[in-house]
Design a protein around this motif. Structure first.
Motif, PDB file in Angstrom:
ATOM      1  N   LEU A  60       0.810  -1.209   0.000  1.00 18.84           N
ATOM      2  CA  LEU A  60       0.000   0.000   0.000  1.00 18.84           C
ATOM      3  C   LEU A  60       0.850   1.269   0.000  1.00 18.84           C
ATOM      4  N   GLU A  61       2.051   1.191   0.531  1.00 24.10           N
ATOM      5  CA  GLU A  61       2.868   2.395   0.705  1.00 24.10           C
ATOM      6  C   GLU A  61       3.129   3.148  -0.603  1.00 24.10           C
ATOM      7  N   PRO A  62       3.538   2.466  -1.696  1.00 19.75           N
ATOM      8  CA  PRO A  62       3.750   3.222  -2.945  1.00 19.75           C
ATOM      9  C   PRO A  62       2.485   3.908  -3.445  1.00 19.75           C
ATOM     10  N   LEU A  63       1.332   3.267  -3.245  1.00 19.07           N
ATOM     11  CA  LEU A  63       0.075   3.876  -3.675  1.00 19.07           C
ATOM     12  C   LEU A  63      -0.225   5.123  -2.844  1.00 19.07           C
ATOM     13  N   LEU A  64      -0.017   5.035  -1.532  1.00 17.66           N
ATOM     14  CA  LEU A  64      -0.248   6.190  -0.658  1.00 17.66           C
ATOM     15  C   LEU A  64       0.675   7.350  -1.026  1.00 17.66           C
ATOM     16  N   GLU A  65       1.934   7.046  -1.257  1.00 18.82           N
ATOM     17  CA  GLU A  65       2.899   8.104  -1.592  1.00 18.82           C
ATOM     18  C   GLU A  65       2.588   8.734  -2.942  1.00 18.82           C
ATOM     19  N   ALA A  66       2.179   7.898  -3.911  1.00 21.39           N
ATOM     20  CA  ALA A  66       1.845   8.432  -5.230  1.00 21.39           C
ATOM     21  C   ALA A  66       0.636   9.358  -5.154  1.00 21.39           C
ATOM     22  N   SER A  67      -0.343   8.995  -4.347  1.00 24.77           N
ATOM     23  CA  SER A  67      -1.523   9.842  -4.223  1.00 24.77           C
ATOM     24  C   SER A  67      -1.205  11.122  -3.460  1.00 24.77           C
TER      25      SER A  67
END
Length: 338
Positions: A60-67
């Motif tokens: 989930l971390e890359p998705l959170l950072e991208a958003s």
């Protein structure tokens, strides 16, 4: 292309707005378009990609950072939605609290701060606070203003209608973004997770940063608004009722006052109960369910943060048939759905 979006919360509206921006003929179906029944109405609006969620589901971390990276432009496109990039102070009251919070701070590679260093940044903090850290990349936004702005963007495209079966929708593609109501429409495992949130009001300026802290084992966040409102949250309960409880309110207020004693003079203006849409792994469902039907739901604690990336990924998928590989871990297929 005609697209029906089922669900008029922050996710559904953002998906609809992005699709409309790209030329789609969009209709958003919301049983209460003027109401305030969604998780967005309760949410404080912290944009914090480094929180506990990364330990539950590391992908989930890359998705959170991208958003999080998309939020400055997304907020600017909507006007004044309370976007604030002052950052977050993580704080811990006791030695046990320091141990608990230090895991997050270490993961985020944040430098530890002493109690006196924290009070230099935020004088209203209690002198009892032992340690903390500053997360400069964390931000906040007011979800109620975001939803209002998205409704303006989609003026005339939001229909007051409860959809009980997807066959009722006449469209080339359907996006189900119905929060906790998604399970009934799709069969996907999304459950309601109760949260109680308080809103206090006093003179503006008591706090300038978001405070994310632990006090005697009670976790609490304090999100200050420019007008003097401070959002205090949030409980997390595996319950489906909508009742505020004395115990929930007590725990939130006690932790808040332990960290910021000056809040004792603030007016308690609102006690709100909502339900986060959670999945078995507490990660969102973003992707194609079957031909012509797509899902954007189950965002749990990260719905506000993940709004812009979800809108982008779903619009890509609906209009082009493909989307960024960052969404690969969040498809309905991980729950045995095609």
């Amino acid at each position: 292309m005609r697209v029906g979006v089922v669900g008029g919360g922050i996710i559904g509206l953002a998906v609809g707005a992005e699709l409309r921006h790209r030329g789609a003929d969009v209709t958003v179906y919301d049983p209460a378009p003027a109401g305030a029944g969604g998780a967005w109405h309760v949410a404080a609006g912290m944009l914090a990609p480094g929180g506990e969620s990364v330990f539950e589901f590391p992908q989930l971390e890359p998705l959170l950072e991208a958003s999080n990276a998309l939020w400055p432009e997304f907020a600017a496109s909507l006007g004044d939605v309370g976007y604030d990039d002052a950052g977050t102070l993580g704080v811990a009251l006791t030695a046990d609290d320091v141990t608990e919070m230090a895991r997050e701070w270490k993961h985020q590679k944040l430098s530890p701060l002493t109690g006196s260093q924290l009070r230099d940044r935020e004088p209203a903090l209690s002198p009892r606070i032992r340690a903390g850290a500053f997360a400069a990349t964390e931000r906040q936004v007011d979800p109620r203003r975001v939803v209002s702005a998205l409704r303006t963007v989609l003026a005339g495209r939001v229909v007051a209608r409860h959809v009980s079966d997807l066959s009722e929708i006449d469209a080339d593609a359907i996006v189900v973004a119905a929060g906790c109501g998604t399970e009934a429409l799709t069969g996907l495992p999304i459950r309601p997770i109760k949260g109680q949130v308080l809103r206090l009001r006093g003179e503006p300026g008591l706090l300038t940063h978001v405070i994310d802290g632990a006090a005697d084992g009670r976790h609490v966040y304090l999100v200050p608004r420019a007008d003097g409102e401070i959002v205090v949250g949030a409980t997390q309960e595996e319950r489906t009722d909508h009742r505020p409880t004395a115990g929930g309110v007590h725990d939130l207020l006690r932790a808040a006052l332990d960290l910021v004693p000056g809040l004792a003079e603030h007016e308690l203006t609102e006690i709100t109960v909502g339900h986060r849409p959670g999945t078995p792994d507490n990660a969102p469902i973003i992707g194609r369910l079957r031909d012509g039907v797509f899902v954007a739901a189950g965002h749990h604690r990260n719905g506000v943060l993940l709004t812009p990336i979800t809108a982008k990924l779903v619009a890509d998928l609906v209009l082009t048939g493909t989307t960024d590989t960052i969404a690969d871990d969040f498809t309905p297929g991980r729950f045995g759905c095609a």
